[in-house]
Structure formats: C-alpha cells, structure tokens
Motif scaffolding. Structure first.
Motif, PDB file in Angstrom:
ATOM      1  N   GLY A 143       0.833  -1.205   0.000  1.00  0.00           N
ATOM      2  CA  GLY A 143       0.000   0.000   0.000  1.00  0.00           C
ATOM      3  C   GLY A 143       0.863   1.248   0.000  1.00  0.00           C
ATOM      4  O   GLY A 143       1.984   1.241   0.508  1.00  0.00           O
ATOM      5  N   ARG A 176       0.418   5.702   0.301  1.00  0.00           N
ATOM      6  CA  ARG A 176      -0.494   6.837   0.514  1.00  0.00           C
ATOM      7  C   ARG A 176      -0.699   7.627  -0.780  1.00  0.00           C
ATOM      8  O   ARG A 176       0.227   7.736  -1.577  1.00  0.00           O
ATOM      9  N   CYS A 217      -2.565  -1.138  -3.262  1.00  0.00           N
ATOM     10  CA  CYS A 217      -3.645  -0.366  -2.650  1.00  0.00           C
ATOM     11  C   CYS A 217      -3.215   1.083  -2.409  1.00  0.00           C
ATOM     12  O   CYS A 217      -2.117   1.329  -1.894  1.00  0.00           O
ATOM     13  N   VAL A 266      -3.698   3.811  -0.063  1.00  0.00           N
ATOM     14  CA  VAL A 266      -4.231   3.775   1.303  1.00  0.00           C
ATOM     15  C   VAL A 266      -4.673   5.176   1.756  1.00  0.00           C
ATOM     16  O   VAL A 266      -4.008   5.852   2.519  1.00  0.00           O
ATOM     17  N   HIS A 311      -5.275   5.663   5.614  1.00  0.00           N
ATOM     18  CA  HIS A 311      -4.036   5.919   6.351  1.00  0.00           C
ATOM     19  C   HIS A 311      -3.663   7.396   6.283  1.00  0.00           C
ATOM     20  O   HIS A 311      -3.150   7.966   7.245  1.00  0.00           O
ATOM     21  N   GLN A 356      -8.133   1.971  -0.780  1.00  0.00           N
ATOM     22  CA  GLN A 356      -8.409   1.338   0.514  1.00  0.00           C
ATOM     23  C   GLN A 356      -9.847   1.564   0.992  1.00  0.00           C
ATOM     24  O   GLN A 356     -10.532   0.640   1.413  1.00  0.00           O
ATOM     25  N   ASP A 386      -4.950  -4.412   6.453  1.00  0.00           N
ATOM     26  CA  ASP A 386      -4.769  -4.353   4.996  1.00  0.00           C
ATOM     27  C   ASP A 386      -4.160  -5.644   4.474  1.00  0.00           C
ATOM     28  O   ASP A 386      -4.635  -6.235   3.502  1.00  0.00           O
TER      29      ASP A 386
END
Ligand code: SF4
Length: 330
Positions: free
Chosen positions: A12, A14, A43, A45, A48, A85, A138
C-alpha cells in the motif's frame, strides 16, 4: 483468484498525487517487476492518509494522479489488483476486530508512533495509535503471503505476524495467515538538494510526469560536489547526486566518462547535468506517452479502480466472513 504464480503480494502507498523519481525508483519499479512472479494487490491507502493530513481537499485528485502514474509506469490492471483502501470498507471492520487483540501499550511503545508524536504533537489522534493495526488489517484481509518492504520496515511485518498469532490463539482458529516479509532493496533517492531523501513536501523532487523542459530545469538546479567551486576545480563524483542519477539513467560509457572527467575537471557541472537531463528525459519518454494516452479519458483510471474494488472486495468479503465466524459474531 486462480493463478500459477508464487503467492500473493500486498503493498500500500499513501495517495501523494503525481509521483516523483524517488517513488518510482524506490517502489513503483519494484511493483512492476513483482507482477511477473506474484499475484499483486496494490492499494492506495487513503484512510491511512487521514492520520496525518490536515486537509483532504486534494485527496481525490491525488488518488487519481497516483493511479494514473502507476498504470503509466507499467502496473498491469488485468493481472494485478489496483484499488483504493476506502472503497473496500471491510478493512475498517477487520481493523476494529484486530484492535481487540492488540495491547495498547504495544502500540504506544512503537518507535514509529513516538516519532509521529514528535512530528505532529498538535494532532496525536486515535487513528495514529492504531495505524499499525490498520496496516495489519490491509495485509491480512487480502491473505497476502508476502509484503515487499525495506529491512527497516521489518518491525511492521513482525507486528502483523504477532496480531495473527494473537487472533488465531484467542479464537482457536487458523483463519489469518502470517505474512512474510519480502526483503527488498529500496534505493534511497536523494532530492535535488543532494542532502535529503526526495520528497514532495521538501520540494526537492522531480516529477515523473513533468515536461522535458521542467525536468531539465530541475536537473540544472541540482546541488553538486560542494567542494567544486570553479569549472577548473576537480570534482568528486562520489559525493555528487548528479553522478548517482547518471548511474541510473546514463549508459555505462557515459558513467565512466563522467567518473573520469569530473575528477580532472575535464567536464563542467553544467554539461554534466545537461547530459543527465537528456538521458533522464529519454528514459521517461515512454512513461509520459503512456500517461498522456491513458489520461485522455479520466474514465479509464476510474474503471481500473472500480474493477480493482470489485476484485479486492471478493477476497475481503470472504476473509471477513471467516473472521466473524471464528470470533463467533452472529
Ligand atoms: S561534473 Fe558532474 S559528477 Fe562532477 S561534480 Fe559536476 S555534476 Fe557532479
């Protein structure tokens, strides 16, 4: 998902918007390669991101730009799952269930949590404490066997493994799988300041999607060997970030030429940078062409994310049903 591949990888990142060279060399390139051997679940995220951002106004655009860069860089959406996500809310459910088997003291003792508290003392939110639990959710939701991380990230994977053991022990089940770390070399790419890791927030980055002119301008701003003041001074390529990038983007002959000529002041920094910019632009040209082509229809990225959501959710709903059954929820 049926496949002859060697296992499932989850990773994942960001939603940071348009990706830069540091993102590409440090992660995306590896994502592309892993597809040849593994089923990959990638992913974005966005949940997050909420633990640290002050404003979410760019979140959607950043998600779109990042997915577009991933596709342009060679992540293949038919083979790999690319999704957001928050589009699969089962992760929040698993996060909550896993939080019940996670001692609070363990979370507050983590060095990463302490570091975040130091960085943002004005915003020590509940989500920040539970961040590693969400990260574990996750990985576990998608039953990933492998998580590609740098060696410094090993404690996070060990944390996820402990969560699995706690959960499986508490509920006398084997429903969750302990993920393995896939130790990966993530080269640290310095920014144009030649000092710090390349980062958008430090504005020392070079975006993959920049125009050739913009890229050249950024390269020309790069800090070189600080001891080399005049053109006639010999330089030391070993301490120069321009040379580090030559090793990635230039031919072996050019790298050798710079290595030799810099040391005897046979090449000036301006010419050295122009050569780098030319090679970098040539390297990025196919990426930019693909990005422009995919980006012509913004619906393409949305379709990929929608399809990724559907496929991710098929795995997630199965896992969450098994987890609830193991816990004894009605
Ligand atoms: S000539 Fe190139 S490698 Fe040498 S200091 Fe200048 S920019 Fe760096």
């Amino acid at each position: 998902m049926t496949s002859a591949k060697r296992g499932r990888v989850f990773s994942g990142a960001r939603p940071t918007g348009r990706q830069h060279l540091g993102n590409y060399l440090g992660a995306i390139k590896n994502y592309v390669t892993l597809q040849d051997e593994y089923d990959c679940v990638y992913c974005i995220v966005d949940l997050h991101a909420l633990t640290t951002v002050d404003t979410t106004e760019n979140l959607r655009q950043n998600t779109y730009e990042m997915a577009l860069d991933w596709l342009a860089a060679g992540i293949r959406p038919v083979e790999s799952i690319i999704f957001v996500q928050s589009h699969v809310p089962e992760v929040a459910e698993l996060h909550l269930i896993l939080s019940m088997v996670t001692p609070l003291g363990k979370l507050t003792d983590l060095p990463t949590f302490k570091e975040k508290v130091r960085q943002q003392p004005h915003n020590v939110n509940y989500g920040l404490v539970g961040y590693p639990v969400l990260m574990s959710a996750d990985i576990l939701l998608y039953k990933a066997n492998l998580v590609p991380v740098g060696v410094d990230q090993e404690p996070h994977i060990e944390f996820a493994r402990e969560v699995v053991r706690s959960f499986n022990y508490r509920y006398n089940t084997s429903v969750l799988i302990e993920p393995q770390m896939k130790a990966t070399e993530f080269p640290k790419v310095l920014g144009i300041d030649g000092q710090q890791k390349m980062s958008k927030s430090l504005n020392n980055h070079i975006e993959l999607a920049s125009t050739p002119q913009e890229t050249t301008e950024r390269v020309m701003q790069m800090v070189t060997d600080p001891q080399r003041i005049r053109r006639s001074d010999p330089g030391n390529p070993d301490v120069c970030n321009v040379f580090s990038l030559h090793k990635i983007f230039s031919s072996p002959e050019e790298v050798e030429m710079v290595n030799v000529e810099c040391r005897r002041a046979g090449i000036g920094c301006v010419d050295c940078k122009k050569l780098l910019a030319r090679n970098m632009n040539a390297h990025l040209e196919p990426f930019r062409a693909r990005r422009a082509e995919i980006g012509q229809d913004p619906g393409t990225v949305q379709d990929v994310l929608q399809d990724g959501k559907r496929r991710a959710q098929a795995i997630a709903s199965q896992t969450i049903a098994e987890v609830k059954d193991a816990v004894g929820l009605a």
